[in-house]
Design a protein around this motif. Structure first.
Motif, PDB file in Angstrom:
ATOM      1  N   ARG A  77      -4.228   7.869  -1.699  1.00  0.00           N
ATOM      2  CA  ARG A  77      -3.195   6.971  -0.991  1.00  0.00           C
ATOM      3  C   ARG A  77      -2.915   7.190   0.280  1.00  0.00           C
ATOM      4  O   ARG A  77      -2.551   6.385   1.267  1.00  0.00           O
ATOM      5  CB  ARG A  77      -1.912   7.185  -1.747  1.00  0.00           C
ATOM      6  CG  ARG A  77      -0.733   6.633  -1.464  1.00  0.00           C
ATOM      7  CD  ARG A  77       0.610   6.959  -2.460  1.00  0.00           C
ATOM      8  NE  ARG A  77       1.906   6.372  -1.957  1.00  0.00           N
ATOM      9  CZ  ARG A  77       2.429   6.862  -0.997  1.00  0.00           C
ATOM     10  NH1 ARG A  77       2.326   7.804  -0.461  1.00  0.00           N
ATOM     11  NH2 ARG A  77       3.529   5.739  -0.657  1.00  0.00           N
ATOM     12  N   THR A 114       1.792   4.358 -17.091  1.00  0.00           N
ATOM     13  CA  THR A 114       1.490   3.552 -18.296  1.00  0.00           C
ATOM     14  C   THR A 114       2.082   4.079 -19.678  1.00  0.00           C
ATOM     15  O   THR A 114       2.155   5.277 -19.757  1.00  0.00           O
ATOM     16  CB  THR A 114      -0.277   3.574 -18.620  1.00  0.00           C
ATOM     17  OG1 THR A 114      -0.572   4.893 -18.809  1.00  0.00           O
ATOM     18  CG2 THR A 114      -0.794   2.912 -17.341  1.00  0.00           C
ATOM     19  N   TYR A 119      -0.167   8.655 -16.476  1.00  0.00           N
ATOM     20  CA  TYR A 119      -0.010   8.365 -15.141  1.00  0.00           C
ATOM     21  C   TYR A 119      -1.577   8.807 -14.311  1.00  0.00           C
ATOM     22  O   TYR A 119      -2.105   9.825 -14.898  1.00  0.00           O
ATOM     23  CB  TYR A 119       0.811   9.518 -14.349  1.00  0.00           C
ATOM     24  CG  TYR A 119       1.285   8.961 -12.993  1.00  0.00           C
ATOM     25  CD1 TYR A 119       2.251   7.707 -12.916  1.00  0.00           C
ATOM     26  CD2 TYR A 119       0.904   9.537 -12.034  1.00  0.00           C
ATOM     27  CE1 TYR A 119       2.570   7.334 -11.819  1.00  0.00           C
ATOM     28  CE2 TYR A 119       1.012   8.996 -10.721  1.00  0.00           C
ATOM     29  CZ  TYR A 119       1.863   8.018 -10.554  1.00  0.00           C
ATOM     30  OH  TYR A 119       2.369   7.477  -9.198  1.00  0.00           O
ATOM     31  N   GLU A 120      -1.959   7.676 -13.604  1.00  0.00           N
ATOM     32  CA  GLU A 120      -3.424   8.156 -13.143  1.00  0.00           C
ATOM     33  C   GLU A 120      -3.094   8.966 -11.775  1.00  0.00           C
ATOM     34  O   GLU A 120      -2.870   8.616 -10.826  1.00  0.00           O
ATOM     35  CB  GLU A 120      -3.877   6.793 -12.547  1.00  0.00           C
ATOM     36  CG  GLU A 120      -5.289   6.632 -12.011  1.00  0.00           C
ATOM     37  CD  GLU A 120      -5.751   5.462 -11.579  1.00  0.00           C
ATOM     38  OE1 GLU A 120      -6.803   5.502 -10.811  1.00  0.00           O
ATOM     39  OE2 GLU A 120      -5.122   4.348 -11.884  1.00  0.00           O
ATOM     40  N   PRO A 125       1.712   4.210  -7.763  1.00  0.00           N
ATOM     41  CA  PRO A 125       1.239   3.321  -8.794  1.00  0.00           C
ATOM     42  C   PRO A 125       2.069   3.729  -9.913  1.00  0.00           C
ATOM     43  O   PRO A 125       2.636   4.753 -10.174  1.00  0.00           O
ATOM     44  CB  PRO A 125      -0.298   4.206  -9.178  1.00  0.00           C
ATOM     45  CG  PRO A 125      -0.106   5.318  -8.354  1.00  0.00           C
ATOM     46  CD  PRO A 125       0.728   5.309  -7.269  1.00  0.00           C
ATOM     47  N   ASP A 126       2.145   2.780 -10.793  1.00  0.00           N
ATOM     48  CA  ASP A 126       3.125   2.643 -12.156  1.00  0.00           C
ATOM     49  C   ASP A 126       2.477   3.607 -13.250  1.00  0.00           C
ATOM     50  O   ASP A 126       1.374   3.529 -13.386  1.00  0.00           O
ATOM     51  CB  ASP A 126       3.496   1.355 -12.583  1.00  0.00           C
ATOM     52  CG  ASP A 126       4.152   0.435 -11.486  1.00  0.00           C
ATOM     53  OD1 ASP A 126       4.987   1.016 -11.052  1.00  0.00           O
ATOM     54  OD2 ASP A 126       3.964  -0.627 -11.382  1.00  0.00           O
ATOM     55  N   ALA A 184      -5.014   8.623  -8.397  1.00  0.00           N
ATOM     56  CA  ALA A 184      -4.673   7.142  -7.276  1.00  0.00           C
ATOM     57  C   ALA A 184      -3.966   7.758  -6.116  1.00  0.00           C
ATOM     58  O   ALA A 184      -3.769   7.342  -5.062  1.00  0.00           O
ATOM     59  CB  ALA A 184      -3.795   6.179  -8.160  1.00  0.00           C
ATOM     60  N   ASP A 230       0.991  -1.198   0.005  1.00  0.00           N
ATOM     61  CA  ASP A 230      -0.023  -0.009  -0.011  1.00  0.00           C
ATOM     62  C   ASP A 230       0.819   1.155   0.014  1.00  0.00           C
ATOM     63  O   ASP A 230       0.405   2.336  -0.357  1.00  0.00           O
ATOM     64  CB  ASP A 230      -0.846  -0.016   1.253  1.00  0.00           C
ATOM     65  CG  ASP A 230      -1.982  -1.052   1.070  1.00  0.00           C
ATOM     66  OD1 ASP A 230      -2.352  -1.333  -0.049  1.00  0.00           O
ATOM     67  OD2 ASP A 230      -2.532  -1.413   2.119  1.00  0.00           O
ATOM     68  N   ASP A 249      -6.423  10.608 -15.575  1.00  0.00           N
ATOM     69  CA  ASP A 249      -5.378  10.195 -16.005  1.00  0.00           C
ATOM     70  C   ASP A 249      -4.935  11.294 -16.866  1.00  0.00           C
ATOM     71  O   ASP A 249      -5.460  11.847 -18.036  1.00  0.00           O
ATOM     72  CB  ASP A 249      -5.494   8.833 -16.895  1.00  0.00           C
ATOM     73  CG  ASP A 249      -6.056   7.846 -16.042  1.00  0.00           C
ATOM     74  OD1 ASP A 249      -5.827   7.621 -14.952  1.00  0.00           O
ATOM     75  OD2 ASP A 249      -6.676   6.986 -16.785  1.00  0.00           O
TER      76      ASP A 249
END
Length: 460
Positions: free
Chosen positions: A145, A114, A137-138, A111-112, A141, A107, A315
């Motif tokens: 977090r 794309t 990139y999102e 996030p990665d 997210a 957690d 995004d």
């Protein structure tokens, strides 16, 4: 549920035909521009991957090194220490902590991004292959977090406190099993001696019956007492076997191991001031209640994260492309999810209901803890009175037995009368030991509930 996505792309462009040298180079080798980015991306992906390590399941039980061959009998401290180290319950709780640590790590990861690649091959002469590269990139997210990270920290606290609660229970349970096995060993030996005595009496009564020295009723009564004594001895052996197997399981050793146990210290009553003070601070120091508090905090953060998840997902990406006319474009892409039909409302309802359930569970556990302490305290008072009465009766029967044996040796008491007193003393002794064992079990349960050691009543 479905949703709509809106994509906004802004492009800036230039005509690469104004650069004949570049066009000539790309016409000769159009793959030159692809190789370096693809090679870098491949290195990044492979370098961050974890390797697979197989771990086959065992085909047979894997017991820890046996300890039944030790020359010196095990003390209660040694048994409790080994139980805390090798108990299956403790090891299972430790694995739960490891899983919680892994989830906490997961957690905490960002996030990665794309990467999207596409290409078109023209079917006519005079055109170049087209391509489009987008790195996105999102961003949304990152909104929930912090809440998810706080929830993961609370989950780790919950599992660590659950491990501590398991260790409490295992320590006191190991002590109770230790004392129970020592008591059953002693009682089984005494009962075996009594059974042998009853068998001798029954044989002697059969001989006396043949010579008409006693009645048939007296001989039949001796045989009945011998069978009752043998049944009692068999029941004790079964109980001892069960208690020893339970202790072996707690220590993580072979079920058939026979442990030599030293005589334990006599359990003493828990001081009333210790019980009263423990009840005052029960919700602040008992690990299971603290674990439930941490679990409630975790779920509260999950609920917060679900509320944040109802906002539109966003995004953002950067694009770079070339069409078949060799015109390059650079742009910005923005993708927004419209929360018209879903809006994360289902997850919000689930997380909210789960939080309510945990709230009720904590309130019920807290009420049960106080009720259990008061109930066991009252039951212990009754059991102590019964045990005191049973011990007094046992002492009186022992005194009568000593007198009866002396009278029998002097020829002033018949054998059936002596056997009757022997049977009464044996039955009372077993009853006293049973009561003592029940007192011990309740004593250990009370110590576990208030968080003190059953050995010395010190805080765990």
């Amino acid at each position: 549920m479905s949703s709509y996505r809106i994509s906004i792309v802004v492009h800036g462009s230039y005509d690469s035909k104004l650069e004949p040298a570049n066009l000539a180079l790309m016409s000769q080798n159009p793959r030159v521009r692809w190789r370096m980015p693809l090679a870098c991306a491949a290195l990044l992906l492979v370098g961050g991957c974890a390797g697979y390590v197989p771990r086959p399941l065992p085909e047979a039980p894997q017991w820890f090194a046996d300890i039944d061959a030790t020359s010196a009998p095990l003390t209660v401290d040694q048994v409790v220490s080994r139980a805390l180290e090798f108990s299956p319950e403790v090891r299972h709780a430790e694995r739960d902590v490891d899983i919680a640590k892994a989830k906490n790590y997961a957690d905490g990861l960002l996030p990665d991004p794309t990467l999207n690649l596409s290409t078109d091959r023209p079917g006519a002469a005079g055109y170049v292959p087209a391509f489009m590269v987008e790195l996105g990139y999102e961003v949304s997210a990152l909104v929930d977090r912090p809440a998810r990270k706080r929830a993961a920290n609370a989950l780790l606290d919950e599992k660590q406190l659950a491990l501590e609660w398991t260790r409490w229970q295992v320590a006191n349970h190991a002590y109770a099993l230790y004392v129970q096995n020592v008591s059953l060993t002693h009682l089984e030996n005494v009962t075996s001696q009594m059974t042998a005595y009853q068998q001798d009496v029954a044989n002697r009564m059969d001989i006396a019956l043949e010579h008409a020295y006693v009645t048939r009723d007296a001989a039949m009564l001796a045989q009945t007492r011998y069978r009752d004594s043998e049944q009692a001895s068999s029941a004790l052996r079964q109980e001892h076997l069960k208690a020893m197997q339970e202790l072996n399981s707690l220590l993580g050793i072979h079920p058939g191991a026979q442990l030599a146990l030293a005589a334990p210290p006599e359990p003493s009553d828990i001081p009333q001031d210790v019980i009263a003070q423990s009840l005052v601070d029960l919700a602040k120091h008992r690990p299971d209640l603290l674990a439930l508090q941490a679990g409630y905090d975790e779920q509260d953060e999950r609920y917060r994260a679900a509320l944040l998840g109802q906002f539109p997902k966003l995004d953002i990406g950067v694009t770079r492309g070339r069409d078949t006319s060799a015109i390059y474009t650079t742009g910005l892409s923005v993708s927004v999810t419209l929360p018209l039909f879903n809006g994360n409302r289902g997850n919000i309802a689930i997380e909210k209901a789960t939080r309510e359930s945990l709230y009720d569970e904590y309130v019920q556990r807290l009420d049960d803890a106080y009720s259990a302490v008061h109930g066991i305290t009252a039951e212990l008072r009754v059991l102590h009175e019964q045990l005191h009465t049973a011990r007094a009766l046992e002492f009186a029967l022992k005194t009568s037995l000593e007198k009866a044996r002396h009278a029998f040796e002097q020829g002033n008491l018949a054998l059936p009368a002596l056997a009757d007193i022997e049977s009464q003393y044996l039955a009372q002794r077993i009853a006293s030991e049973k009561l003592a064992s029940e007192v011990l079990q309740q004593h250990v349960a009370l110590c576990t509930l208030i968080g003190v050691s059953a050995i010395d009543h010190q805080p765990l």
